[in-house]
Design an enzyme around this catalytic site. Sequence first.
Site, short mmCIF file in Angstrom:
data_model
loop_
_atom_site.label_atom_id
_atom_site.label_comp_id
_atom_site.label_asym_id
_atom_site.label_seq_id
_atom_site.Cartn_x
_atom_site.Cartn_y
_atom_site.Cartn_z
N ALA A 176 0.96 -1.46 -0.07
CA ALA A 176 0.11 0.00 0.08
C ALA A 176 0.73 1.58 0.20
O ALA A 176 2.52 0.61 0.37
CB ALA A 176 -1.06 -0.43 1.31
N GLU A 222 2.55 -6.31 7.50
CA GLU A 222 1.50 -4.41 8.01
C GLU A 222 1.64 -4.58 9.46
O GLU A 222 1.90 -3.14 10.06
CB GLU A 222 0.22 -4.95 7.84
CG GLU A 222 -0.43 -5.10 6.68
CD GLU A 222 -0.43 -6.17 5.52
OE1 GLU A 222 -0.40 -5.61 4.60
OE2 GLU A 222 0.44 -7.07 6.49
N GLU A 239 -1.10 -8.98 -1.64
CA GLU A 239 -2.47 -9.45 -1.48
C GLU A 239 -3.08 -9.65 -3.11
O GLU A 239 -4.16 -10.48 -3.19
CB GLU A 239 -2.80 -8.49 -0.84
CG GLU A 239 -2.74 -8.99 0.69
CD GLU A 239 -3.30 -7.16 2.13
OE1 GLU A 239 -4.64 -7.23 2.37
OE2 GLU A 239 -2.55 -6.49 1.53
#
Length: 274
Positions: free
Chosen positions: A79, A147, A127
Amino acid sequence: MEPTTTFGTYGTLELELSDRILTLTVNRPAALNALSQEVVAELWKAFTAVQDSCTHDAGWPVRGVVVTGAGGKAFVAGADIREMTSMSADEAAGYSRSMQAVTLLIEKLPVPVVAVVDGFALGGGCELALACDFIYATEAAQFGQPEVNLGLVPGFGGSVRLPQRVGLGAARELIYTGRRIDAAEAYRLGLANRVLPTRDDALAAARTTLGEVAAKAPVAVGLAKQAITGATGRSTAEGLEGEADAFREAFTTEDMREGTGAFLEKRSPSFAGK
């Protein structure tokens, strides 16, 4: 391969269509192809366009998709952390749901999608790869859900799809520790389907596999993907019911008549995609 505008124009993606195989490249190498909100929106736009093209009326121009990253260091590093630091909790939830929607769209596409992973596939990158039908990795690939190192948890499907790929125990270990694994370990765990020496080798292998698929009846391939994806997380009986529904629907297609007729007549089938 020639660039195509058939599926729209993009600022963070490159799309190339050749022999009915679409190669979609996330092109933010300076940011290691991180999934910014712009990238997520453009992935949704691109995969929606592919979905819309998967009909007989459109001629099934795409029979398979390759997803990869530009720059040589990363497939998708994760991300976009810089964007995330300014998000409120509610904005973060929206970011999560928007990328989850992209991964669900990939799973619903009636054509196979292959992730070609070279370099980092961490967090959101892992992901994104998990949402694809197959993962072809290079020897330089690294996978992980790190994460927890940032005080976060997977937000784009990792807590759901990683256990499906590698088993509950291995997924828990990877997510709880934030550990990275190399391509050999990813292959051993069943996360990667194949490991190839270089990105070019992996892209060629993905195109070869998708070329095999492109020669098959496209509606049947889509129904097979639907049955497999639909059975995930359901009981055996429920999965079998979905398979029977797909089997029945296949019998309504012209391609089924063509395929069975060609078999009996000892000739190669010519599938119309309807």
